[in-house]
Design a protein around this motif. Structure first.
Motif, mmCIF file in Angstrom:
data_model
loop_
_atom_site.group_PDB
_atom_site.id
_atom_site.type_symbol
_atom_site.label_atom_id
_atom_site.label_comp_id
_atom_site.label_asym_id
_atom_site.label_seq_id
_atom_site.Cartn_x
_atom_site.Cartn_y
_atom_site.Cartn_z
ATOM 1 N N LEU A 286 0.810 -1.218 0.000
ATOM 2 C CA LEU A 286 0.000 0.000 0.000
ATOM 3 C C LEU A 286 0.842 1.266 0.000
ATOM 4 O O LEU A 286 0.505 2.238 -0.689
ATOM 5 N N HIS A 287 1.974 1.266 0.723
ATOM 6 C CA HIS A 287 2.726 2.507 0.910
ATOM 7 C C HIS A 287 4.016 2.583 0.097
ATOM 8 O O HIS A 287 4.476 3.694 -0.204
ATOM 9 N N LYS A 288 4.610 1.463 -0.246
ATOM 10 C CA LYS A 288 5.919 1.492 -0.893
ATOM 11 C C LYS A 288 5.926 1.002 -2.340
ATOM 12 O O LYS A 288 6.836 1.326 -3.082
ATOM 13 N N LEU A 289 4.943 0.216 -2.725
ATOM 14 C CA LEU A 289 5.029 -0.478 -4.008
ATOM 15 C C LEU A 289 3.998 -0.045 -5.044
ATOM 16 O O LEU A 289 3.646 -0.852 -5.912
ATOM 17 N N PRO A 290 3.492 1.166 -5.026
ATOM 18 C CA PRO A 290 2.531 1.539 -6.075
ATOM 19 C C PRO A 290 3.149 1.640 -7.459
ATOM 20 O O PRO A 290 2.436 1.521 -8.459
ATOM 21 N N LEU A 291 4.480 1.859 -7.540
ATOM 22 C CA LEU A 291 5.165 1.950 -8.833
ATOM 23 C C LEU A 291 6.058 0.745 -9.089
ATOM 24 O O LEU A 291 6.887 0.780 -10.009
ATOM 25 N N CYS A 292 5.909 -0.303 -8.299
ATOM 26 C CA CYS A 292 6.786 -1.467 -8.424
ATOM 27 C C CYS A 292 6.552 -2.178 -9.758
ATOM 28 O O CYS A 292 5.410 -2.363 -10.200
ATOM 29 N N GLU A 293 7.666 -2.590 -10.376
ATOM 30 C CA GLU A 293 7.609 -3.300 -11.654
ATOM 31 C C GLU A 293 8.100 -4.736 -11.545
ATOM 32 O O GLU A 293 7.722 -5.561 -12.374
ATOM 33 N N ASP A 294 8.943 -5.028 -10.574
ATOM 34 C CA ASP A 294 9.480 -6.377 -10.402
ATOM 35 C C ASP A 294 9.442 -6.710 -8.915
ATOM 36 O O ASP A 294 10.174 -6.114 -8.126
ATOM 37 N N LEU A 295 8.606 -7.674 -8.532
ATOM 38 C CA LEU A 295 8.386 -8.000 -7.124
ATOM 39 C C LEU A 295 8.707 -9.470 -6.892
ATOM 40 O O LEU A 295 8.181 -10.349 -7.573
ATOM 41 N N ASN A 296 9.585 -9.714 -5.922
ATOM 42 C CA ASN A 296 9.976 -11.078 -5.551
ATOM 43 C C ASN A 296 9.372 -11.403 -4.194
ATOM 44 O O ASN A 296 9.751 -10.837 -3.169
ATOM 45 N N LEU A 297 8.428 -12.333 -4.190
ATOM 46 C CA LEU A 297 7.772 -12.780 -2.958
ATOM 47 C C LEU A 297 8.049 -14.251 -2.698
ATOM 48 O O LEU A 297 7.244 -14.946 -2.066
ATOM 49 N N GLY A 298 9.174 -14.740 -3.179
ATOM 50 C CA GLY A 298 9.504 -16.146 -3.008
ATOM 51 C C GLY A 298 9.621 -16.542 -1.549
ATOM 52 O O GLY A 298 10.184 -15.799 -0.731
ATOM 53 N N GLU A 299 9.057 -17.711 -1.210
ATOM 54 C CA GLU A 299 9.117 -18.304 0.127
ATOM 55 C C GLU A 299 8.339 -17.528 1.180
ATOM 56 O O GLU A 299 8.503 -17.782 2.373
ATOM 57 N N TRP A 300 7.499 -16.591 0.798
ATOM 58 C CA TRP A 300 6.613 -15.931 1.767
ATOM 59 C C TRP A 300 5.425 -16.834 2.046
ATOM 60 O O TRP A 300 4.731 -17.260 1.120
ATOM 61 N N LYS A 301 5.178 -17.126 3.304
ATOM 62 C CA LYS A 301 4.078 -18.004 3.689
ATOM 63 C C LYS A 301 2.848 -17.142 3.971
ATOM 64 O O LYS A 301 2.611 -16.700 5.094
ATOM 65 N N VAL A 302 2.075 -16.912 2.916
ATOM 66 C CA VAL A 302 0.889 -16.071 3.006
ATOM 67 C C VAL A 302 -0.314 -16.929 3.371
ATOM 68 O O VAL A 302 -0.513 -18.015 2.814
ATOM 69 N N ARG A 303 -1.113 -16.456 4.304
ATOM 70 C CA ARG A 303 -2.272 -17.231 4.759
ATOM 71 C C ARG A 303 -3.413 -17.170 3.749
ATOM 72 O O ARG A 303 -3.931 -18.188 3.323
ATOM 73 N N ASP A 304 -3.796 -15.974 3.371
ATOM 74 C CA ASP A 304 -4.892 -15.800 2.410
ATOM 75 C C ASP A 304 -4.285 -15.399 1.069
ATOM 76 O O ASP A 304 -4.028 -14.219 0.802
ATOM 77 N N ILE A 305 -4.049 -16.384 0.213
ATOM 78 C CA ILE A 305 -3.357 -16.132 -1.055
ATOM 79 C C ILE A 305 -4.214 -15.275 -1.979
ATOM 80 O O ILE A 305 -3.721 -14.324 -2.600
ATOM 81 N N GLN A 306 -5.501 -15.566 -2.066
ATOM 82 C CA GLN A 306 -6.364 -14.834 -2.985
ATOM 83 C C GLN A 306 -6.461 -13.359 -2.593
ATOM 84 O O GLN A 306 -6.374 -12.467 -3.449
ATOM 85 N N ALA A 307 -6.630 -13.082 -1.300
ATOM 86 C CA ALA A 307 -6.713 -11.687 -0.850
ATOM 87 C C ALA A 307 -5.404 -10.948 -1.107
ATOM 88 O O ALA A 307 -5.406 -9.769 -1.494
ATOM 89 N N THR A 308 -4.288 -11.623 -0.906
ATOM 90 C CA THR A 308 -2.990 -10.995 -1.153
ATOM 91 C C THR A 308 -2.803 -10.675 -2.629
ATOM 92 O O THR A 308 -2.331 -9.591 -2.995
ATOM 93 N N LEU A 309 -3.172 -11.608 -3.490
ATOM 94 C CA LEU A 309 -3.057 -11.365 -4.931
ATOM 95 C C LEU A 309 -3.964 -10.227 -5.376
ATOM 96 O O LEU A 309 -3.582 -9.416 -6.240
ATOM 97 N N GLU A 310 -5.146 -10.137 -4.803
ATOM 98 C CA GLU A 310 -6.048 -9.034 -5.148
ATOM 99 C C GLU A 310 -5.467 -7.688 -4.724
ATOM 100 O O GLU A 310 -5.561 -6.695 -5.458
#
Length: 654
Positions: A286-310
């Protein structure tokens, strides 16, 4: 004058302790019940003592309660996401209770001084104790039974230490009650005071060490210039941890570092594992990545995958590269959402997304059809896939701009090999630059001679990896022969890296025919070429000696061919060789000397387990150790020549 000063003093004491008459509101002397303008001469001294003592005590109580509240606020900010329970009686409430008890004891009074002294001692002590407990910290659970709160307190030990000499002693000693909880007034106040003292001392040290005037970099540098410099710094390695470190320099650098334009390439693997939470990821997006073009989220254990992707899709509209490696719960619906909602997505890493069951072919087939020509990078490594042939057909038929395809360590559903139609992939993906088939259960599908001639090959290919484990008979390395390497590398004149480790069916004839002339990285470990006597290994290395920077010849057993090949690497003018791996090989000492002498750019040489070399040098050399080895081997031939001449003289004499 003396009586007026005493009156003012008693007025201040009375206002401090709120001693008022309930009937007429007239302030009275607490000992003799006379109005404050008619003080008893016998009790003037006692009133002075009591007033001064309680004034000091109240000021100390206010500081102690304030420090205790501050420490509690800091703790709540640190544990802002935890449900913390408050103790049943806080230190502040204890302080108020002690004040009321002191007020009652003070207002009731007594006839003699001994009773007054006993009254003051019986009150919950307000004077600073002469001795404090030694700080021994341990974890303790306290608070409400429904919740758990972890706090740090000082254990009650019999060992004591004297207070610092610059503290004024009140002459009285507190009486502490032994308690099993962490709500002790003395312990909390002592901890708060000690924390305040250490904070004041550290701030004084910082104020003394930090210059009052900042340099031009921290005060007068234009923010636009700093932003350009920061962009150059983070352009290659990404925002983390560079931007975080730069933001700690000063306030100006922190403000510039908060610019979203610096957060275009972000590798969140730099975040500590214990800090990888859904809330932190949501805040970053929300605060740092509004202009992000390349994001690496490898090995992040996200609980709600669909909400995170949205959330990523809605807040990062410029996203072009997304790494989701290690997301075990990623399903077909999530893949469909990514491909349809991320309109600018071009690079996708889906490695290691399944743990037990195989990935169904349908979502990956739809991925190729949906992303179509905008897909440039696709990583499916370390997965178990069903319907591999259909997936490759979808990619070859739709992804004409594909540049990287990583299908390393692929396992099929039925534990058998999958077929790869190379000619179809060459026709459908002519821009492919990187093809990785390392240790995969993939074999080349047979093709007619007509299809092979009609194929355009991979004219842009720069990296090809066909390595496989020697004991695994199902990998690509087992099926690749001279004909297979020729089919894959057709028209690949821009090849820079070739990895054929473990390809036991590949001969020197197939490698000599490789159309690339400027190969930089060559890996030949465990190949048939390095183990067959009188092989053309020397011709292969001689062909690329002018461009090779890294060579892997580990576990080579053909001594004569190996020695000639190593010497061939030194025949070019100023060889660019930087790394050579001879681990476990039968290389002789003279070729090693030639490499050290004629390759000035050599940075790493691996001589571990080389049985033909003398003892003491069989290890890995990197950096300055290579120069030391070079110097030691240059000094050694003098001894060898001397020993040889002595042997010749002995033979002549005999």
């Amino acid at each position: 004058m003396a009586e007026e000063s005493l009156c003012e003093e008693m007025l201040l004491a009375a206002a401090t302790h709120r001693f008022t008459d309930a009937t007429n509101g007239v302030l009275k002397h607490p000992e003799c019940n006379t109005p404050n303008n008619n003080l008893c001469a016998s009790d003037i001294k006692d009133c002075r003592e009591l007033s001064a003592t309680h004034l000091r005590e109240d000021s100390q109580d206010s500081v102690e309660s304030g420090n205790t509240t501050t420490s509690q606020d800091e703790e709540s900010s640190i544990n802002e996401f935890s449900l913390l329970s408050e103790p049943s009686t806080s230190p502040k409430e204890n302080s108020k209770n002690s004040k009321s008890a002191a007020a009652r004891n003070f207002s009731n009074g007594a006839a003699d001084k001994n009773s007054k002294v006993r009254k003051r001692a019986a009150a919950t002590g307000r004077g600073r104790p002469r001795k404090a407990l030694v700080a021994m910290y341990h974890s303790q659970i306290s608070g409400d039974k429904n919740t758990i709160k972890i706090r740090i307190k000082k254990s009650n030990l019999s060992t004591h230490t004297q207070l610092t000499p610059n503290k004024k002693k009140s002459g009285r000693r507190k009486k502490h009650k032994t308690s099993d909880t962490d709500t002790s007034d003395h312990e909390s106040s002592t901890t708060a005071k000690r924390t305040k003292n250490s904070t004041v001392e550290s701030s004084q040290v910082d104020a003394a060490s930090e210059p009052q005037e900042q340099s031009a970099w921290g005060s007068t540098t234009p923010p636009a210039l700093l932003l350009s410099i920061f962009q150059y710094v983070v352009g290659r390695d990404g925002a983390l941890p560079g931007v975080v470190r730069l933001s700690k320099v000063c306030r100006l650098w922190r403000d510039v570092g908060a610019s979203p334009s610096l957060w275009r390439k972000v590798d969140l693997n730099a975040v500590k594992e214990r800090a990888r939470t859904d809330y932190r990821l949501s805040w970053l997006v929300l605060h740092k990545l509004p202009l992000c073009e390349d994001l690496n989220l490898g090995e992040w254990k996200v609980r709600d995958i669909q909400a995170t992707l949205e959330e990523i899709t809605h807040n990062c509209p410029h996203l072009r590269g997304l790494n989701l490696s290690g997301w075990k719960g990623l399903n077909a619906d999530n893949l469909k959402y990514i491909t349809t909602e991320c309109a600018n997505l071009q690079r996708l890493d889906l490695s290691s997304i399944n743990s037990t069951s195989a990935i169904n072919a349908q979502p990956l087939v739809s991925l190729g059809q949906t992303m179509n020509t905008r897909l440039t990078h696709l990583v499916l490594a370390h997965n178990k896939i069903a319907g591999f042939t259909q997936i490759m057909a979808s990619i070859a038929g739709n992804c004409a701009n594909l540049e990287l395809l990583d299908i390393s360590n692929i396992r099929t559903f039925a534990h058998n090999t999958a077929l790869l139609h190379v000619e179809k992939l060459q026709i459908g993906c002519p821009k492919l630059r990187v093809l990785r088939l390392t240790n995969s259960q993939i074999w080349l599908a047979p093709a007619s001679l007509t299809d092979q001639v009609a194929s355009p090959g991979f004219p842009c290919l720069e990296e090809l990896s066909l390595a496989g484990i020697e004991d695994d008979k199902t990998t690509t390395a087992r099926c690749v022969d001279d004909d297979g390497i020729e089919r894959i590398l057709k028209n690949s004149t821009k090849l820079r890296l070739l990895d054929v480790r473990g390809c036991i069916r590949l001969t020197d004839s197939g490698l000599v025919k490789v159309p690339a002339w400027d190969l930089e990285h060559l890996f030949l470990s465990a190949c048939l070429i390095t183990r067959a006597q009188n092989s053309g290994l020397e011709l292969i290395l001689q062909k690329w000696s002018h461009s090779l920077q890294e060579v892997d010849l580990a576990w080579s057993t053909a001594t004569e061919s190996l020695d000639n090949a190593v010497i061939a690497l030194t025949e070019a003018d100023n060889p660019p060789l930087r790394t050579i791996n001879l681990c476990g090989s039968s290389v002789s000492l003279e070729p090693v000397k030639a490499i050290l002498k004629k390759c000035p750019h050599l940075h790493s040489i691996n001589l571990q387990s080389c049985r033909a070399l003398p003892r003491g040098i069989k290890r890995l050399y990197t950096g300055s150790a290579v120069a030391e080895l070079r110097q030691s081997l240059q000094d050694k031939p003098k001894t060898d020549d001397t020993a040889g001449s002595d042997n010749d003289a002995a033979e002549t004499t005999s």
